[in-house]
Design a protein around this motif. Structure first.
Motif, PDB file in Angstrom:
ATOM      1  N   TRP A   3      56.430  -9.793  13.452  1.00  0.00           N
ATOM      2  CA  TRP A   3      55.609  -8.626  13.197  1.00  0.00           C
ATOM      3  C   TRP A   3      54.129  -8.974  13.297  1.00  0.00           C
ATOM      4  CZ3 TRP A   3      57.662  -4.048  13.575  1.00  0.00           C
ATOM      5  CH2 TRP A   3      59.011  -3.860  13.279  1.00  0.00           C
ATOM      6  N   VAL A   7      50.538  -7.434  15.413  1.00  0.00           N
ATOM      7  CA  VAL A   7      49.173  -7.260  14.909  1.00  0.00           C
ATOM      8  C   VAL A   7      48.180  -7.902  15.878  1.00  0.00           C
ATOM      9  CG1 VAL A   7      47.563  -7.772  13.034  1.00  0.00           C
ATOM     10  CG2 VAL A   7      49.936  -7.194  12.508  1.00  0.00           C
ATOM     11  N   ALA A 227      52.384  -1.822  12.759  1.00  0.00           N
ATOM     12  CA  ALA A 227      51.981  -3.218  12.949  1.00  0.00           C
ATOM     13  C   ALA A 227      50.815  -3.336  13.937  1.00  0.00           C
ATOM     14  CB  ALA A 227      53.168  -4.043  13.454  1.00  0.00           C
TER      15      ALA A 227
END
Length: 274
Positions: A3, A7, A227
């Motif tokens: 995840w 980002v 995200a």
């Protein structure tokens, strides 16, 4: 950890998208498609989901970078608003076209489109802006050196062009900047920095209209979006700050190189799927 990679993708997309006026979709869409075979949380991502999620992210990238460019006084609101008359309907039409496209065709068409744009930028010095008639929109911009640059366009030509740009935005999820920025520079004589900033202003509004359509169609993965958004927001502001320190020619050179690399990679993957 996987995840976190989203980002980072959002940060890179926001920074480069804001820096070059592309909106970031040119990073997010290929990243989601290319990494689907390596990151477990991305397995099974379709072109429709990649595009829909990308367009939602571009709302935040567009808003973040536009606010930064407004502070720098580089957004041409009048020109951008006229272009939006064509780009918003075009974006909705592009969403409609996106419904039936398959993965391999999507990658190949997208890749060739990006490469063509990069070659157009390569010969930009040999092209002259279209002359503006008496009924055209004439504008001027004072750059950092105090030089006054004149540019302009005919709405009757600009609106159809922006419709095509919007259509490609909705179809490929790229925000339209990869075509609109070169069009503003090559056809209408916009200074590079002004074209980038005005493009981000347009991307914000066109992304809203097309992302709503993708949400209705179920093409947005909300976990991916959550995200990607934080990095995209920060990157939007960061790209605007970096762009302020670069010369116009340097900015265009970076754009050209970047488009060729991404375009060639997408075409190669699309052909291997066939």
């Amino acid at each position: 950890m996987e995840w976190l990679s989203l980002v980072v993708i959002g940060l890179i997309a926001g920074t480069l998208g804001s820096l070059m006026g592309l909106g970031g979709g040119i990073i997010v869409v290929p990243a989601l498609m290319l990494l689907s075979g390596y990151i477990s949380i991305l397995v099974g991502v379709t072109p429709q989901v990649a595009v829909g999620t990308s367009l939602l992210i571009m709302i935040f990238t567009g808003l973040s970078s536009t606010l930064a460019y407004i502070k720098q006084k580089k957004v041409d609101f009048i020109s951008g608003s006229i272009f939006l008359v064509g780009s918003i309907p075009g974006a909705l039409f592009g969403v409609y076209l996106n419904k039936g496209i398959d993965v391999s065709s999507f990658l190949i068409y997208f890749g060739f489109f990006i490469i063509i744009v990069s070659f157009i930028l390569m010969v930009r010095e040999h092209l002259k802006p279209i002359k503006v008639g008496n009924k055209g929109i004439k504008r001027e911009y004072v750059n950092e050196l105090g030089e006054t640059i004149h540019y302009g366009f005919s709405p009757w030509l600009a609106i159809p062009i922006s419709f095509i740009v919007g259509m490609l935005s909705g179809l490929f999820g790229i925000g339209g900047g990869s075509l609109m920025v070169p069009a503003m520079i090559l056809l209408f004589g916009f200074p590079a920095h002004l074209a980038v900033a005005t493009s981000m202003f347009m991307i914000f509004f066109s992304a809203i209209s097309s992302s709503i359509s993708h949400i209705v169609l179920g093409n947005v993965d909300w976990l991916y979006a959550l995200a990607l958004i934080p990095g995209a927001w920060i990157g939007g502001k960061l790209g605007a700050q970096i762009g302020q320190r670069l010369k116009s020619d340097t900015l265009i050179m970076i754009l050209r190189i970047f488009l060729v690399i991404i375009g060639a990679r997408l075409v190669w993957q699309g052909m291997t799927i066939v």
